[in-house]
Design an enzyme around this catalytic site. Sequence first.
Site, mmCIF file in Angstrom:
data_model
loop_
_atom_site.group_PDB
_atom_site.id
_atom_site.type_symbol
_atom_site.label_atom_id
_atom_site.label_comp_id
_atom_site.label_asym_id
_atom_site.label_seq_id
_atom_site.Cartn_x
_atom_site.Cartn_y
_atom_site.Cartn_z
ATOM 1 N N PRO A 53 0.670 -1.156 -0.030
ATOM 2 C CA PRO A 53 -0.007 -0.031 -0.054
ATOM 3 C C PRO A 53 0.790 1.152 -0.035
ATOM 4 O O PRO A 53 0.208 2.366 -0.449
ATOM 5 C CB PRO A 53 -0.893 -0.060 1.320
ATOM 6 C CG PRO A 53 0.073 -1.026 2.155
ATOM 7 C CD PRO A 53 0.564 -1.978 1.268
ATOM 8 N N PHE A 54 2.270 1.080 0.282
ATOM 9 C CA PHE A 54 2.892 2.437 0.436
ATOM 10 C C PHE A 54 4.014 2.330 -0.345
ATOM 11 O O PHE A 54 5.105 2.788 -0.086
ATOM 12 C CB PHE A 54 3.214 2.786 1.832
ATOM 13 C CG PHE A 54 2.158 2.889 2.786
ATOM 14 C CD1 PHE A 54 1.225 3.857 2.839
ATOM 15 C CD2 PHE A 54 1.842 1.851 3.574
ATOM 16 C CE1 PHE A 54 0.181 3.925 3.508
ATOM 17 C CE2 PHE A 54 0.650 1.777 4.455
ATOM 18 C CZ PHE A 54 -0.078 3.050 4.308
ATOM 19 N N SER A 55 3.760 1.953 -1.640
ATOM 20 C CA SER A 55 4.969 1.944 -2.559
ATOM 21 C C SER A 55 5.427 3.247 -3.190
ATOM 22 O O SER A 55 4.395 4.083 -3.057
ATOM 23 C CB SER A 55 4.441 0.624 -3.682
ATOM 24 O OG SER A 55 4.276 -0.401 -3.353
ATOM 25 N N GLU A 71 4.336 -0.622 5.234
ATOM 26 C CA GLU A 71 4.286 0.495 6.407
ATOM 27 C C GLU A 71 3.892 1.884 6.301
ATOM 28 O O GLU A 71 4.823 2.620 5.653
ATOM 29 C CB GLU A 71 5.316 0.168 7.155
ATOM 30 C CG GLU A 71 5.233 0.728 8.852
ATOM 31 C CD GLU A 71 6.640 0.313 9.530
ATOM 32 O OE1 GLU A 71 6.605 0.822 10.612
ATOM 33 O OE2 GLU A 71 7.537 -0.428 9.307
ATOM 34 N N LYS A 87 5.576 -4.164 13.978
ATOM 35 C CA LYS A 87 6.554 -5.068 14.524
ATOM 36 C C LYS A 87 5.957 -6.403 14.873
ATOM 37 O O LYS A 87 4.954 -6.558 15.439
ATOM 38 C CB LYS A 87 6.914 -4.610 16.260
ATOM 39 C CG LYS A 87 7.940 -3.329 15.885
ATOM 40 C CD LYS A 87 9.282 -3.777 15.561
ATOM 41 C CE LYS A 87 10.248 -2.777 15.150
ATOM 42 N NZ LYS A 87 11.183 -3.439 14.303
#
Length: 269
Positions: A53-55, A71, A87
Amino acid sequence: TGVQTCALPIYILAHIQRGDCYEMNFCTEFTANATIENPINYFQELCKISPNPFSAFYKVRDAYAFCASPERFIQRTRNKIISQPIKGTAKRNLIDATEDEKIKTALVQNPKERSENVMIVDLVRNDLSKIATVGSVKVRELMCVYTFPHVHHLISTIEADVEKHTHFTEILNASFPMGSMTGAPKKRVMELTEQYESSPRGLFSGTIGYITPEGDFDFNVVIRTVFYRADKKQLTCKVGSGITIHSNPEKEYEECEAKIEAIRNIPVS
């Protein structure tokens, strides 16, 4: 090729036993000599093999970053900010769905992974409290299992309210670098990172994101990222794991291998 060995966390464990720190994110570097003829194609292949989702695609002159991050570091929507540290990691079983469910259950119940997550949640709560309105810091999700193409992760969501006039730089100063990529306490583990890791992290474990004209923003954690220097024809990928008193060095290295497995399958052309 890995340029570090799994023996190094033993020294970190000694620091934990002495009380220097409670948790440290220790990173290993992998390098290769290669030429990427078409960086855009390479990034698209990364997104196919490891959609996250955070490419992000990043380029400055001859330096590239191909990021497939799962993340979120920090997001602001009007007066609400959230951070979602990862984590806890377990490699998926992509052949047997029943076994994959058992792996998820074991991850949630693993004492080492749970303590690792809770320590970072407390660190992030403390960071956000520096700029949040009084009493607004809350843990929305604690150790929820999020499933990605190759691994399961434990992710917690911490939220807080800020005043309308709170500037982006104030929030960044309070929360950066992100606790999931440092450890606790931050200052000491950053000193140990400089001492034990073989090269500076640079953009790795930093952040890429955007800010809207209204002042909202969303920033990732730069992990699962291939760095390419076109002038040197060199690929670099760093990957880390959280070292706690319960860590087994060999298991930590295996976790790093699981995180980088998808990236190793990308064809270089």
